[in-house]
Design a protein around this motif. Structure first.
Motif, PDB file in Angstrom:
ATOM      1  N   ALA A 162     -10.913  -2.589  -1.272  1.00 22.47           N
ATOM      2  CA  ALA A 162     -10.528  -1.950  -2.534  1.00 22.47           C
ATOM      3  C   ALA A 162      -9.666  -0.729  -2.243  1.00 22.47           C
ATOM      4  CB  ALA A 162     -11.771  -1.533  -3.315  1.00 22.47           C
ATOM      5  N   TRP A 163      -8.671  -0.543  -3.096  1.00 27.76           N
ATOM      6  CA  TRP A 163      -7.907   0.706  -3.128  1.00 27.76           C
ATOM      7  C   TRP A 163      -8.260   1.381  -4.443  1.00 27.76           C
ATOM      8  CZ3 TRP A 163      -2.537  -1.940  -2.240  1.00 27.76           C
ATOM      9  CH2 TRP A 163      -2.454  -2.408  -0.920  1.00 27.76           C
ATOM     10  N   THR A 164      -8.788   2.569  -4.361  1.00 26.20           N
ATOM     11  CA  THR A 164      -9.086   3.358  -5.544  1.00 26.20           C
ATOM     12  C   THR A 164      -8.096   4.517  -5.571  1.00 26.20           C
ATOM     13  OG1 THR A 164     -11.421   2.781  -5.337  1.00 26.20           O
ATOM     14  CG2 THR A 164     -10.883   4.639  -6.769  1.00 26.20           C
TER      15      THR A 164
ATOM     16  N   ALA B  71     -14.302  -0.597   1.485  1.00 19.58           N
ATOM     17  CA  ALA B  71     -14.884  -1.900   1.166  1.00 19.58           C
ATOM     18  C   ALA B  71     -14.942  -2.064  -0.346  1.00 19.58           C
ATOM     19  CB  ALA B  71     -16.280  -2.019   1.768  1.00 19.58           C
ATOM     20  N   ALA B  72     -14.710  -3.275  -0.797  1.00 16.55           N
ATOM     21  CA  ALA B  72     -14.801  -3.561  -2.232  1.00 16.55           C
ATOM     22  C   ALA B  72     -16.246  -3.404  -2.678  1.00 16.55           C
ATOM     23  CB  ALA B  72     -14.305  -4.963  -2.518  1.00 16.55           C
TER      24      ALA B  72
ATOM     25  N   ARG C 191       0.839  -1.211   0.000  1.00 17.84           N
ATOM     26  CA  ARG C 191       0.000   0.000   0.000  1.00 17.84           C
ATOM     27  C   ARG C 191       0.869   1.255   0.000  1.00 17.84           C
ATOM     28  NH1 ARG C 191      -3.100   3.883   2.064  1.00 17.84           N
ATOM     29  NH2 ARG C 191      -5.329   3.850   1.657  1.00 17.84           N
ATOM     30  N   SER C 192       1.962   1.256   0.743  1.00 22.54           N
ATOM     31  CA  SER C 192       2.831   2.433   0.752  1.00 22.54           C
ATOM     32  C   SER C 192       3.479   2.640  -0.616  1.00 22.54           C
ATOM     33  CB  SER C 192       3.875   2.347   1.859  1.00 22.54           C
ATOM     34  OG  SER C 192       4.811   1.334   1.601  1.00 22.54           O
TER      35      SER C 192
ATOM     36  N   PHE D  71      -7.327  -1.479  -7.117  1.00 25.30           N
ATOM     37  CA  PHE D  71      -6.805  -2.744  -6.609  1.00 25.30           C
ATOM     38  C   PHE D  71      -7.891  -3.422  -5.793  1.00 25.30           C
ATOM     39  CE2 PHE D  71      -3.111  -0.321  -7.554  1.00 25.30           C
ATOM     40  CZ  PHE D  71      -2.132  -1.234  -7.891  1.00 25.30           C
ATOM     41  N   LEU D  72      -8.049  -4.706  -6.014  1.00 27.22           N
ATOM     42  CA  LEU D  72      -8.968  -5.529  -5.233  1.00 27.22           C
ATOM     43  C   LEU D  72      -8.130  -6.450  -4.364  1.00 27.22           C
ATOM     44  CD1 LEU D  72     -11.833  -6.614  -4.596  1.00 27.22           C
ATOM     45  CD2 LEU D  72     -11.515  -8.213  -6.508  1.00 27.22           C
ATOM     46  N   LEU D  73      -8.411  -6.460  -3.061  1.00 27.31           N
ATOM     47  CA  LEU D  73      -7.700  -7.310  -2.115  1.00 27.31           C
ATOM     48  C   LEU D  73      -8.708  -8.219  -1.435  1.00 27.31           C
ATOM     49  CD1 LEU D  73      -6.362  -4.280  -2.087  1.00 27.31           C
ATOM     50  CD2 LEU D  73      -4.890  -5.334  -0.407  1.00 27.31           C
TER      51      LEU D  73
END
Length: 118
Positions: free
Chosen positions: A97-99, A109-110, A65-66, A86-88
């Motif tokens: 989710a990382w948008t 949340a995804a 993430r960093s 990104f979907l985790l």
């Protein structure tokens, strides 16, 4: 043994940003998880899609993430920053989710329709 998190996602850059992207990836090398990054061998069309896919031990997700957060800050000659997603998912069926947009990797949340990948 520990919990693993399936990570899959991408960031969109211009080809002029390739060297900067590769510098960030090299500066934060973490074996074996850095091997999950994929950068096209040569440019084609107009967007450089840089992706990551792999199963990562849960404690190493913060490292990833960093790295994504640092990549999110790279601006092209017009001042535009990358966008990405990104979907985790983990073994306990949690989906995050990382948008990436505006220089920030937002975590949440995804989306409901993607939770089936957990």
């Amino acid at each position: 043994m520990g919990t693993y998190v399936g990570v899959r996602g991408w960031l969109e850059f211009t080809h002029e940003q390739r060297a900067a992207v590769e510098e960030v990836l090299a500066a934060h090398r973490h074996d074996p998880y850095s091997d999950g990054w994929a950068v096209p061998a040569r440019p084609f069309n107009w967007t450089l899609y840089v992706s990551h896919g792999g199963d990562v031990r849960a404690p190493s997700v913060d490292w990833l993430r960093s790295q994504v957060a640092e990549l999110a800050l790279l601006a092209d000659s017009d001042g535009d920053r990358p966008v990405g997603f990104f979907l985790l998912t983990d073994e306990r069926r949690h989906a995050t989710a990382w948008t990436v947009r505006d220089g920030v990797a937002h975590e949440g949340a995804a989306p409901e329709e993607l939770r089936g990948f957990a």
